[in-house]
Design a protein around this motif. Structure first.
Motif, PDB file in Angstrom:
ATOM      1  N   ASN A  27       8.274 -13.433  46.862  1.00  0.00           N
ATOM      2  CA  ASN A  27       8.401 -12.063  46.082  1.00  0.00           C
ATOM      3  C   ASN A  27       9.344 -12.266  44.900  1.00  0.00           C
ATOM      4  O   ASN A  27      10.438 -11.418  44.869  1.00  0.00           O
ATOM      5  CB  ASN A  27       8.599 -10.789  46.820  1.00  0.00           C
ATOM      6  N   GLU A  28       9.326 -13.142  44.013  1.00  0.00           N
ATOM      7  CA  GLU A  28      10.128 -13.376  42.869  1.00  0.00           C
ATOM      8  C   GLU A  28       9.817 -13.324  41.588  1.00  0.00           C
ATOM      9  O   GLU A  28      10.338 -13.742  40.652  1.00  0.00           O
ATOM     10  CB  GLU A  28      10.772 -14.811  42.979  1.00  0.00           C
ATOM     11  N   GLU A  29       8.803 -12.345  41.530  1.00  0.00           N
ATOM     12  CA  GLU A  29       8.308 -12.111  40.032  1.00  0.00           C
ATOM     13  C   GLU A  29       9.128 -11.707  39.089  1.00  0.00           C
ATOM     14  O   GLU A  29       8.948 -12.207  37.980  1.00  0.00           O
ATOM     15  CB  GLU A  29       7.076 -11.152  40.146  1.00  0.00           C
ATOM     16  N   ASP A  62       5.051 -20.958  45.973  1.00  0.00           N
ATOM     17  CA  ASP A  62       4.869 -19.318  46.439  1.00  0.00           C
ATOM     18  C   ASP A  62       4.693 -19.281  48.014  1.00  0.00           C
ATOM     19  O   ASP A  62       3.683 -19.571  48.607  1.00  0.00           O
ATOM     20  CB  ASP A  62       3.716 -18.767  45.818  1.00  0.00           C
ATOM     21  N   ASP A  63       5.820 -18.690  48.670  1.00  0.00           N
ATOM     22  CA  ASP A  63       5.548 -18.646  50.078  1.00  0.00           C
ATOM     23  C   ASP A  63       4.979 -17.080  50.499  1.00  0.00           C
ATOM     24  O   ASP A  63       5.662 -16.507  51.126  1.00  0.00           O
ATOM     25  CB  ASP A  63       7.125 -18.551  50.607  1.00  0.00           C
ATOM     26  N   GLY A  64       3.701 -17.249  50.186  1.00  0.00           N
ATOM     27  CA  GLY A  64       2.853 -16.107  50.674  1.00  0.00           C
ATOM     28  C   GLY A  64       3.248 -14.757  50.009  1.00  0.00           C
ATOM     29  O   GLY A  64       3.339 -13.602  50.621  1.00  0.00           O
ATOM     30  N   GLU A 223      15.951  -8.747  45.114  1.00  0.00           N
ATOM     31  CA  GLU A 223      16.849  -8.547  46.144  1.00  0.00           C
ATOM     32  C   GLU A 223      16.755  -9.900  47.156  1.00  0.00           C
ATOM     33  O   GLU A 223      15.833 -10.496  47.103  1.00  0.00           O
ATOM     34  CB  GLU A 223      16.467  -7.243  47.108  1.00  0.00           C
ATOM     35  N   SER A 224      17.997  -9.754  47.896  1.00  0.00           N
ATOM     36  CA  SER A 224      17.702 -10.971  48.804  1.00  0.00           C
ATOM     37  C   SER A 224      16.913 -10.719  49.728  1.00  0.00           C
ATOM     38  O   SER A 224      16.483  -9.648  50.382  1.00  0.00           O
ATOM     39  CB  SER A 224      19.307 -11.082  49.901  1.00  0.00           C
ATOM     40  N   LYS A 225      16.108 -11.996  50.312  1.00  0.00           N
ATOM     41  CA  LYS A 225      15.163 -11.873  51.133  1.00  0.00           C
ATOM     42  C   LYS A 225      15.506 -12.177  52.676  1.00  0.00           C
ATOM     43  O   LYS A 225      14.707 -12.224  53.495  1.00  0.00           O
ATOM     44  CB  LYS A 225      13.905 -13.007  50.870  1.00  0.00           C
ATOM     45  N   TYR A 226      16.999 -12.341  52.530  1.00  0.00           N
ATOM     46  CA  TYR A 226      17.516 -12.395  53.947  1.00  0.00           C
ATOM     47  C   TYR A 226      18.094 -11.339  54.760  1.00  0.00           C
ATOM     48  O   TYR A 226      19.205 -10.856  54.384  1.00  0.00           O
ATOM     49  CB  TYR A 226      18.211 -13.506  54.293  1.00  0.00           C
TER      50      TYR A 226
HETATM   51  N1  UDP Z   1      12.171 -17.438  50.242  1.00  0.00           N
HETATM   52  C1  UDP Z   1      11.261 -17.879  50.740  1.00  0.00           C
HETATM   53  N2  UDP Z   1      10.585 -17.627  51.702  1.00  0.00           N
HETATM   54  C2  UDP Z   1      11.027 -16.425  52.649  1.00  0.00           C
HETATM   55  C3  UDP Z   1      12.351 -16.059  52.245  1.00  0.00           C
HETATM   56  C4  UDP Z   1      12.962 -16.516  51.118  1.00  0.00           C
HETATM   57  O1  UDP Z   1      10.533 -18.824  50.189  1.00  0.00           O
HETATM   58  O2  UDP Z   1      10.608 -16.234  53.474  1.00  0.00           O
HETATM   59  C5  UDP Z   1      13.187 -17.993  49.033  1.00  0.00           C
HETATM   60  C6  UDP Z   1      13.557 -16.861  48.125  1.00  0.00           C
HETATM   61  O3  UDP Z   1      12.508 -16.499  47.420  1.00  0.00           O
HETATM   62  C7  UDP Z   1      14.725 -17.618  47.435  1.00  0.00           C
HETATM   63  C8  UDP Z   1      15.272 -18.624  48.400  1.00  0.00           C
HETATM   64  O4  UDP Z   1      14.399 -18.628  49.597  1.00  0.00           O
HETATM   65  O5  UDP Z   1      14.349 -18.609  46.598  1.00  0.00           O
HETATM   66  C9  UDP Z   1      16.584 -18.038  49.106  1.00  0.00           C
HETATM   67  O6  UDP Z   1      16.258 -16.562  49.316  1.00  0.00           O
HETATM   68  P1  UDP Z   1      17.375 -15.519  49.169  1.00  0.00           P
HETATM   69  O7  UDP Z   1      17.841 -15.582  47.570  1.00  0.00           O
HETATM   70  O8  UDP Z   1      16.673 -13.943  49.362  1.00  0.00           O
HETATM   71  O9  UDP Z   1      18.583 -15.608  50.220  1.00  0.00           O
HETATM   72  P2  UDP Z   1      20.114 -15.614  50.076  1.00  0.00           P
HETATM   73  O10 UDP Z   1      20.688 -16.106  48.434  1.00  0.00           O
HETATM   74  O11 UDP Z   1      20.235 -13.961  49.774  1.00  0.00           O
HETATM   75  O12 UDP Z   1      20.624 -15.909  51.182  1.00  0.00           O
END
Ligand code: UDP
Ligand code: MG
Length: 340
Positions: A27-29, A62-64, A223-226
């Motif tokens: 979801n990084e559009e 693209d992770d779904g 937004e962060s995906k974590y």
């Molecule tokens: N991501 C992914 N699959 C997931 C969760 C995250 O491919 O299920 C990717 C996300 O798009 C990003 C990377 O992993 O490119 C790191 O995620 P994020 O920036 O949200 O993490 P943070 O930097 O907040 O730790």
């Protein structure tokens, strides 16, 4: 003679390696266009300087995603022969998306970087330089964590300390921004586990490595995906995949508690025989029982984490499923793979 010849051939290959940058996206559009432009500019610059080969590329995984991420990857890859895309059939997680990229990248060296460009693209040239000097793995390490929230900083640093305490070799403040040589990737791909924790698996390979420090910026869009829950699950995967110490600590605590109980029992027996026993208080009794009940449940929970992971490992499910490819550079070999 032959050995030194092949060694010098390998060295000469390193002068101008084919580089591939793998970018996992969920979801990084909002970030993709800028990320693609920035990475393409970086590759063109390195190519101009003669640091990398002209066939160097970028693969977006693209992770779904459920937003327009894939449409955007397709559009970018149609316009640029450097960019390729792989769409996973469902959300398999950051680590599996990275693994898919490492498996499909056809290059001498592969750099993994997040799609939000929080990691410094400027550090890529230093990584390539370290690779050309002979490093098989180059770790991107954050100089500081002042762009993180307080919560993230405390939990992340606490986690690295905890991993070290549990005997796991992790590079402090290194996440998944790293370069790996073909040799290191081939070694990594021999690990069949489904509970992936790459930041501990890669140091375990033990190849010659180097560190490049950089300052990590804030996420500019999206937004962060974590989520905290995902972070906890990831941390548990890291611990249970690499350390048996929690199980040993439980054994030690169990032994100490049992020994203490035996001593108290002895004391109670002596007190009863000598007639000096006072009426026992119900509060202290309740406290001990509830404490031990809680400790036992916690211990069962820890053991359960390990058993659960063994269960997942025994199923041998594929770590990801590819749904589609995009990009003109996708050759027949890769298309054949999807038909298999
Ligand atoms: N991501 C992914 N699959 C997931 C969760 C995250 O491919 O299920 C990717 C996300 O798009 C990003 C990377 O992993 O490119 C790191 O995620 P994020 O920036 O949200 O993490 P943070 O930097 O907040 O730790
Ligand atoms: Mg991020």
């Amino acid at each position: 003679m032959n050995g030194s010849k092949s060694a010098s051939m390998q060295e000469s290959l390193r002068i101008c390696p084919v580089l591939c940058i793998v970018v996992p996206c969920f979801n990084e559009e909002a970030a993709l266009e800028e990320t693609a432009a920035c990475l393409e500019a970086c590759l063109s610059d390195l190519e101009l300087k003669g640091s990398i080969a002209a066939s160097s590329s970028i693969i977006f995984i693209d992770d779904g995603s459920t937003d327009a991420t894939w449409t955007s990857i397709e559009a970018i890859s149609w316009h640029s022969s450097r960019v390729q895309g792989i769409r996973l059939a469902h959300n398999s997680g950051h680590q599996n998306a990275l693994l898919a990229g490492l498996e499909y990248a056809d290059a001498d060296a592969v750099i993994t970087i997040d799609a939000d460009l929080q990691d410094d693209v400027g550090a890529i040239s230093e990584m390539v330089a370290a690779y050309c000097e002979g490093a098989e793995v180059v770790y991107g390490v954050r100089e500081c964590r002042d762009t993180d929230t307080r919560f993230k900083r405390i939990t992340a640093e606490g986690f690295y300390h905890c991993m070290r305490f549990l005997g796991v070799n992790v590079i402090f403040n290194h996440a998944d921004f790293r370069l790996m040589s073909r040799r290191a990737i081939t070694a990594l791909l021999r690990y069949p586990e489904v509970n992936l924790f790459l930041r501990a698996m890669v140091p375990m390979l033990g190849f010659r490595s180097a560190i490049v420090t950089y300052s990590r910026s804030r996420r500019l869009v999206g937004e962060s995906k974590y989520t905290p829950l995902r972070m906890l699950s990831f941390a548990l995967t890291g611990i249970t995949s690499f350390s048996l110490r929690p199980l040993r600590l439980i054994t030690i605590v169990g032994f100490v508690v049992a020994a203490m109980a035996a001593l108290v029992g002895l004391w109670a027996g002596v007190a009863a025989l000598t007639g000096s026993a006072s009426t026992p208080g119900w509060a202290s009794l309740l406290l001990v029982i509830s404490f031990l009940g809680g400790a036992q449940l916690f211990a069962i929970g820890v053991v359960g984490e390990y058993v659960g992971r063994i269960y997942l490992e025994t199923k041998r499910r594929p770590r990801y499923e590819v749904e589609a490819f995009s990009g003109v550079a996708y050759n027949k070999v890769k298309l054949d793979r999807i038909r298999e």
